[in-house]
Design a protein around this motif. Structure first.
Motif, short mmCIF file in Angstrom:
data_model
loop_
_atom_site.label_atom_id
_atom_site.label_comp_id
_atom_site.label_asym_id
_atom_site.label_seq_id
_atom_site.Cartn_x
_atom_site.Cartn_y
_atom_site.Cartn_z
N ASN A 94 0.64 -3.97 7.27
CA ASN A 94 1.25 -4.91 6.49
C ASN A 94 2.75 -4.65 6.65
OD1 ASN A 94 1.24 -7.34 5.05
ND2 ASN A 94 0.94 -6.53 3.35
N TYR A 126 5.12 -6.70 4.69
CA TYR A 126 5.39 -6.82 3.22
C TYR A 126 4.48 -6.61 2.14
CZ TYR A 126 7.63 -10.06 6.49
OH TYR A 126 8.25 -10.57 7.81
N ARG A 127 5.07 -6.14 1.29
CA ARG A 127 4.53 -5.55 -0.19
C ARG A 127 3.85 -4.15 0.33
NH1 ARG A 127 2.16 -11.20 -1.93
NH2 ARG A 127 4.27 -11.97 -2.36
N ASP A 128 2.58 -4.32 0.10
CA ASP A 128 1.63 -2.94 0.21
C ASP A 128 1.44 -2.41 1.98
OD1 ASP A 128 0.22 -0.66 0.37
OD2 ASP A 128 -1.52 -1.63 -0.85
N HIS A 129 2.41 -1.74 2.34
CA HIS A 129 2.32 -1.32 3.71
C HIS A 129 1.34 -0.59 4.15
CE1 HIS A 129 6.53 -2.70 3.99
NE2 HIS A 129 6.96 -2.06 3.07
N HIS A 185 5.42 0.23 11.59
CA HIS A 185 4.23 -0.34 11.09
C HIS A 185 2.95 -0.38 11.95
CE1 HIS A 185 5.83 -1.78 7.23
NE2 HIS A 185 7.14 -1.98 8.11
N LYS A 242 -6.73 -8.86 8.47
CA LYS A 242 -6.12 -9.67 7.46
C LYS A 242 -5.37 -10.93 8.17
CE LYS A 242 -2.90 -9.03 3.48
NZ LYS A 242 -3.45 -10.32 2.72
#
Length: 140
Positions: A25, A27-30, A96, A67
């Motif tokens: 991910n 954004y937010r929780d990588h 990422h 996701k």
């Protein structure tokens, strides 16, 4: 200008062209897995979706989406989420990505180990009954 960390990540990934990777991910929780993909290109000048990859991105083919609502870093036209990117080529930042070691193990297990049989065992690979494609035309 690329930082030393970015250069190290780029060098690590550059030797992984053609490898299966896990995409995390943005954004937010990588730590959340969003998809599995295959690295297609690491050429900084290659244009994907109207933009050059640059030093922070590579081109990947999205093989399996985990996701669906994960946002793409560089949307292409109406394609803005991972669910829409299934089976397509997109850009993804090196930082990422992680090489999918589970795929490496399964490939090595099936291709690098010779088959072992007890001494004196005759192995029938079933090739004696193989029919050439011309012989198969009658079966269609």
């Amino acid at each position: 200008m690329a930082t030393s960390k970015q250069v190290a990540i780029t060098q690590k990934i550059s030797s992984q062209k053609g490898k299966d990777v896990i995409m995390y991910n943005l954004y937010r929780d990588h730590s959340i897995l969003v998809a599995k993909a295959t690295i297609l290109s690491i050429d900084h000048r290659k244009v994907v979706g109207g933009q050059e990859l640059g030093s922070e991105y590579c081109e990947v083919a999205v093989n399996y989406v985990i996701k669906r609502d994960a946002i793409l870093p560089r949307g292409v036209g109406n394609m803005t989420t991972m669910g829409q990117a299934q089976g397509r080529c997109i850009t993804w930042p090196y930082k990422h990505l992680e090489v999918d070691k589970s795929m490496e193990k399964s490939r090595n297990a099936t291709t690098s180990r010779p088959r072992r049989f007890p001494k004196g065992t005759q192995v029938d690979d079933g090739l004696e009954d193989f029919q050439a494609p011309a012989d198969l035309e009658d079966l269609q």
